[in-house]
Design an enzyme around this catalytic site. Structure first.
Site, PDB file in Angstrom:
ATOM      1  N   ASP A  44      47.140  45.426  49.478  1.00  0.00           N
ATOM      2  CA  ASP A  44      47.241  44.727  50.761  1.00  0.00           C
ATOM      3  C   ASP A  44      48.078  45.543  51.760  1.00  0.00           C
ATOM      4  OD1 ASP A  44      46.786  42.078  52.110  1.00  0.00           O
ATOM      5  OD2 ASP A  44      48.964  42.059  52.158  1.00  0.00           O
ATOM      6  N   ASP A  79      40.931  19.597  39.938  1.00  0.00           N
ATOM      7  CA  ASP A  79      42.055  19.248  40.834  1.00  0.00           C
ATOM      8  C   ASP A  79      41.722  19.603  42.292  1.00  0.00           C
ATOM      9  OD1 ASP A  79      42.204  21.982  40.813  1.00  0.00           O
ATOM     10  OD2 ASP A  79      44.322  22.102  40.245  1.00  0.00           O
ATOM     11  N   ASN A 121      38.898  22.580  36.530  1.00  0.00           N
ATOM     12  CA  ASN A 121      39.710  21.509  35.922  1.00  0.00           C
ATOM     13  C   ASN A 121      39.820  20.271  36.812  1.00  0.00           C
ATOM     14  OD1 ASN A 121      41.460  22.354  37.876  1.00  0.00           O
ATOM     15  ND2 ASN A 121      43.248  22.537  36.534  1.00  0.00           N
ATOM     16  N   ASP A 140      36.074  25.206  40.943  1.00  0.00           N
ATOM     17  CA  ASP A 140      37.160  24.424  40.337  1.00  0.00           C
ATOM     18  C   ASP A 140      36.699  23.872  38.996  1.00  0.00           C
ATOM     19  OD1 ASP A 140      39.279  22.742  39.760  1.00  0.00           O
ATOM     20  OD2 ASP A 140      38.534  21.143  41.072  1.00  0.00           O
ATOM     21  N   ASP A 179      39.832  27.924  40.360  1.00  0.00           N
ATOM     22  CA  ASP A 179      40.735  28.444  39.323  1.00  0.00           C
ATOM     23  C   ASP A 179      40.049  29.529  38.490  1.00  0.00           C
ATOM     24  OD1 ASP A 179      39.084  26.865  37.570  1.00  0.00           O
ATOM     25  OD2 ASP A 179      40.288  25.128  38.171  1.00  0.00           O
ATOM     26  N   GLU A 197      43.870  48.609  51.727  1.00  0.00           N
ATOM     27  CA  GLU A 197      43.510  47.934  52.972  1.00  0.00           C
ATOM     28  C   GLU A 197      44.156  48.744  54.085  1.00  0.00           C
ATOM     29  OE1 GLU A 197      43.652  43.566  55.176  1.00  0.00           O
ATOM     30  OE2 GLU A 197      45.439  44.371  54.246  1.00  0.00           O
TER      31      GLU A 197
HETATM   32  O1  TEU Z   1      45.647  41.157  55.906  1.00  0.00           O
HETATM   33  C1  TEU Z   1      46.171  42.057  56.800  1.00  0.00           C
HETATM   34  C2  TEU Z   1      46.006  41.663  58.186  1.00  0.00           C
HETATM   35  O2  TEU Z   1      46.795  42.055  58.965  1.00  0.00           O
HETATM   36  C3  TEU Z   1      44.860  40.858  58.606  1.00  0.00           C
HETATM   37  O3  TEU Z   1      45.267  39.547  58.639  1.00  0.00           O
HETATM   38  C4  TEU Z   1      44.385  41.363  59.921  1.00  0.00           C
HETATM   39  O4  TEU Z   1      45.417  41.465  60.837  1.00  0.00           O
HETATM   40  C5  TEU Z   1      43.341  40.533  60.538  1.00  0.00           C
HETATM   41  O5  TEU Z   1      42.347  40.244  59.636  1.00  0.00           O
HETATM   42  C6  TEU Z   1      42.760  41.250  61.737  1.00  0.00           C
HETATM   43  O6  TEU Z   1      41.789  40.517  62.313  1.00  0.00           O
HETATM   44  C7  TEU Z   1      46.159  41.079  54.632  1.00  0.00           C
HETATM   45  C8  TEU Z   1      45.447  39.963  53.912  1.00  0.00           C
HETATM   46  O7  TEU Z   1      44.086  40.264  53.849  1.00  0.00           O
HETATM   47  C9  TEU Z   1      45.744  38.671  54.617  1.00  0.00           C
HETATM   48  O8  TEU Z   1      45.044  37.597  54.042  1.00  0.00           O
HETATM   49  C10 TEU Z   1      47.233  38.428  54.546  1.00  0.00           C
HETATM   50  O9  TEU Z   1      47.578  37.270  55.265  1.00  0.00           O
HETATM   51  C11 TEU Z   1      48.014  39.606  55.114  1.00  0.00           C
HETATM   52  O10 TEU Z   1      47.554  40.860  54.609  1.00  0.00           O
HETATM   53  C12 TEU Z   1      49.471  39.503  54.718  1.00  0.00           C
HETATM   54  O11 TEU Z   1      49.626  39.724  53.367  1.00  0.00           O
HETATM   55 CA    CA Z   2      41.377  23.814  39.670  1.00  0.00          CA
END
Ligand code: TEU
Ligand code: CA
Length: 540
Positions: A199, A30, A28, A26, A34, A253
């Site tokens: 993701d 808060d 700044n 951090d 960041d 992912e």
């Molecule tokens: O994660 C996908 C997700 O499904 C994981 O949370 C998974 O199920 C878990 O780790 C299994 O143990 C991604 C992101 O990494 C997570 O932070 C998000 O919350 C999720 O997608 C939704 O966007």
């Molecule tokens: Ca900050």
């Protein structure tokens, strides 16, 4: 392609360091990490020896899921700073020769996103079809718990949300949605980023007609949804329309993947993404699944992925991240010296034939945190878990225990820069993990025997001798041993790790192999014939 042909592609050679921006640094005052804080911290990542920095989301978001609920794909969230701050970060990264990879949640947006707001205010307008609507829900359950469908106040229909009810799934069947996402990625690539982590990309293509699931609970549903009918088509589009236009890396992912499905996605003959990481380890969050930590299984995961992808395409290796309890809590042993456990685990995953991903704090051997009250939870998933347990009649203490066992907060506490903390001048947004002594960057940089120093040594090994440690063929020499992990890399690399608290003799065949080699690194008590508790030795 032959098994061990050196290849200078930067995303194979470099290692990845994952930053959780809220908790890195951090600048700044808060209490929340960041971009300027990250800029200040990049030299520490350089010193460790990683070459790619993946930042969890920094785009505009109401932060219900800490940025994985995006409300503006082309904006920096003001909590983290401005576009100018981001440009300063990129300039510092260039100076240090670090590549920056951003995180994009492209399966869903926040319900605060202007597209979703337009879909609500004008149900006959063009934005309605950006999302997935049904008059009656099917039986799917959200990954975070509860139904996967919600009806907005005053609306006639339900929208799908595989995650939190504030994260509405995008309708990828709509070409306008695909164009928006591709355009947003190009926007950032044009500004100099070196790629994206996508993701939950494996679930963007939903089964036609959205039928009821045979088992609608969250995790089985995930497996059912991964790899839908149009996934490959859209990934090829993305490759052509975005990734092939830049010198960049696309990292998927991959929940629900097995090696066959993953190999199709990273196949050099029909390339979609450059890398995709599997969930064999990610799915193993210790007590949440209630599974034992089985060393033979642990080793078999590395083996099965090396056999499945090997050099035909490229593996990535994600063992810990921001969604899990800490590495040494999941794959340790309550009684052992945590720094020995951390070093032993490092030797399992940093020297694979793959690009390793280091999650911030794991290079210090950071452990799980202590949470004693529900107010200390931040993770939306944990709060949902707590609420569902309460509504099913569990006591407060029982519900809290369930949430503490699975909460993602363990991995999200502020990064310990100094023995006093050093993350922020203000009270941090999340209570720091108690530092029981020496688990901070400053102490570990000053100690040549620290976990940090061990990580740095292994990353250096990797970059100094890529033929062996990056591209060398992989062979597990003792796959059935209950505690020892002994693997070979190329013609001369040999890693021996004891993943248990009892000393074990090294089999004679291994001792013989060592006789022609030199020991490069060692931790704990290890000799050519005996491996002490949680000891490690690396030879070449
Ligand atoms: O994660 C996908 C997700 O499904 C994981 O949370 C998974 O199920 C878990 O780790 C299994 O143990 C991604 C992101 O990494 C997570 O932070 C998000 O919350 C999720 O997608 C939704 O966007
Ligand atoms: Ca900050």
């Amino acid at each position: 392609m032959s098994g061990h042909e050196p290849d200078e592609t930067w995303w194979k050679i470099r290692s990845v360091y994952q930053i959780y921006p809220r908790s890195y640094r951090d600048a700044n005052g808060d209490g929340i990490g960041d971009l300027t804080g990250i800029t200040q911290g990049l030299s520490a990542i350089k010193a460790l020896g990683a070459g790619i920095v993946w930042m969890s989301p920094i785009f505009r978001s109401p932060m219900a899921d800490n940025g994985y609920d995006m409300s503006g794909y082309r904006e920096i969230d003001p909590l983290f700073g401005t576009l100018a701050d981001f440009e300063a970060l990129l300039a510092e990264a260039r100076r240090l020769d670090l590549k920056i990879v951003l995180d994009i949640a492209l399966n869903h947006t926040s319900i605060d996103h202007p597209w979703f707001q337009a879909a609500l205010s004008d149900p006959t307008g063009p934005y309605r079809d950006y999302y997935i609507w049904r008059d009656e829900p099917n039986n799917w359950q959200s990954i975070f718990g509860g139904p996967a469908w919600s009806k907005p106040d005053g609306d006639d229909a339900y929208y799908l949300h595989l995650f939190d009810k504030t994260q509405a799934d995008l309708n990828w069947e709509n070409p306008a949605v695909r164009e928006e996402i591709y355009g947003a990625m190009r926007f950032w690539l044009d500004r100099g980023v070196s790629g994206f982590r996508l993701d939950v990309v494996t679930v963007i293509s939903k089964p036609p007609g959205l039928p009821d699931a045979p088992d609608p609970r969250p995790m089985p549903l995930y497996d059912l949804l991964a790899g839908g009918p149009r996934l490959h088509e859209w990934l090829r589009d993305m490759r052509r329309e975005v990734f092939d236009l830049y010198d960049c890396v696309a990292i998927g992912e991959g929940p629900g993947l097995n090696p066959e499905r993953a190999a199709a996605i990273v196949n050099p003959a029909d390339p979609m993404l450059h890398m995709i990481y599997h969930f064999d380890f990610v799915d193993h969050n210790g007590s949440r699944q209630g599974r034992d930590w089985d060393r033979v299984w642990f080793k078999s995961v590395f083996d099965r992925w090396d056999k499945g992808i090997g050099s035909n395409g490229w593996n990535s290796c994600v063992v810990g991240n921001h969604d899990l309890r800490r590495l040494i809590a999941r794959f340790g042993d309550g009684n052992a010296d945590p720094s020995l456990v951390a070093k032993a685990l490092a030797a399992t995953y940093l020297l694979q034939r793959a690009t390793p991903f280091i999650y911030q704090g794991d290079e210090l051997g950071l452990s799980d945190t202590t949470i004693t009250a529900v107010e200390e939870l931040d993770d939306v998933w944990a709060k949902t878990t707590y609420g569902l347990a309460r509504s099913k009649g569990h006591t407060e203490a029982e519900a809290l225990a369930k949430a503490v066992a699975m909460t993602r907060d363990h991995a999200r506490t502020p990064y310990p820069w100094t023995p006093e903390g050093g993350f922020s001048l203000a009270t941090p947004w999340l209570k720091p993990t108690p530092n029981l002594g020496g688990v901070d960057l400053a102490s570990q940089q000053a100690d040549s025997h620290s976990v940090w120093a061990f990580y740095r040594a292994l990353l250096e090994l990797r970059s100094k001798n890529p033929e062996t440690w990056i591209f060398g063929a992989y062979e597990d020499l003792l796959p059935a041993h209950e505690s020892l992990f002994v693997y070979r890399r190329g013609a001369r690399g040999l890693v021996c790790v004891n993943l248990g608290g009892k000393a074990c003799a090294l089999p004679g065949a291994v001792t013989q192999l060592l006789s022609g080699l030199t020991c490069l690194h060692r931790s704990g008590v290890a000799s050519t014939s005996l491996m002490g508790a949680w000891s490690t030795q690396i030879w070449a």
